[in-house]
Scaffold this active site. Structure first.
Site, PDB file in Angstrom:
ATOM      1  N   GLN A  99       0.826  -1.203   0.000  1.00 53.47           N
ATOM      2  CA  GLN A  99       0.000   0.000   0.000  1.00 53.47           C
ATOM      3  C   GLN A  99       0.861   1.254   0.000  1.00 53.47           C
ATOM      4  OE1 GLN A  99      -3.482  -0.188   2.233  1.00 53.47           O
ATOM      5  NE2 GLN A  99      -4.129   1.809   1.559  1.00 53.47           N
ATOM      6  N   PHE A 100       1.125   1.788  -1.196  1.00 50.57           N
ATOM      7  CA  PHE A 100       1.967   2.976  -1.311  1.00 50.57           C
ATOM      8  C   PHE A 100       1.291   4.205  -0.705  1.00 50.57           C
ATOM      9  CE2 PHE A 100      -0.670   3.506  -5.036  1.00 50.57           C
ATOM     10  CZ  PHE A 100      -0.788   4.877  -5.196  1.00 50.57           C
ATOM     11  N   THR A 101      -0.032   4.166  -0.557  1.00 56.04           N
ATOM     12  CA  THR A 101      -0.731   5.346  -0.044  1.00 56.04           C
ATOM     13  C   THR A 101      -0.433   5.616   1.431  1.00 56.04           C
ATOM     14  OG1 THR A 101      -2.741   4.079   0.442  1.00 56.04           O
ATOM     15  CG2 THR A 101      -2.590   5.137  -1.731  1.00 56.04           C
TER      16      THR A 101
END
Length: 148
Positions: free
Chosen positions: A78-80
């Site tokens: 999850q890059f967010t």
């Protein structure tokens, strides 16, 4: 590296309508990496999370680890987690790791977590995923190696 850990009674990740990974009791981990992350951050987080004692013992105290309860991990990239919301209403993701590096760190994390003997299910790096979980407790813990 950043990881958002949720203690779950069950969790799954679905991709294109098909379940790709699922667990019962354990941790759902949302995993993000930045360009400066190395094996040192991976090893630190594997050690902390694999030994984290947040499951209840016979006295209802959070005193047991994943191994103690035969728990599993669902690891989802999850890059967010690196969203910067300081300016405006649209988050910036410039602090998130380059995808090639982040995918390598994510894979290394999953391999080292599995090497502890804990079963690890995963999502697919970069895929559009639907994550379902039942947070048990609720227990949600934030790990950030910039603040270890």
């Amino acid at each position: 590296m950043r990881i958002l850990l949720q203690k779950v009674s069950e969790a799954s990740v679905t991709i294109d309508g098909e379940v790709h990974g699922a667990i019962k009791k354990g941790f759902c981990l949302l995993v993000g990496a930045e360009d400066s992350d190395t094996s040192e951050e991976v090893e630190y987080l594997v050690r902390k999370i694999s030994k984290l004692r947040v499951f209840e013992d016979a006295d209802d105290k959070m005193n047991l680890s994943l191994n103690d309860v035969d728990g599993s991990v669902l690891s989802v990239s999850q890059f967010t987690l690196y969203a910067n919301t300081k300016k405006g209403n649209r988050p910036s993701f410039v602090d998130a790791g380059d995808p090639a590096h982040a995918e390598k760190i994510y894979a290394e994390f999953n391999q080292k977590m599995a090497a502890t003997g804990i079963p690890v299910a995963t999502g697919v790096f970069g895929a559009d995923m639907q994550v379902a979980l039942v947070n048990d407790g609720p227990v949600t813990i934030w790990f950030d190696t910039d603040h270890k």
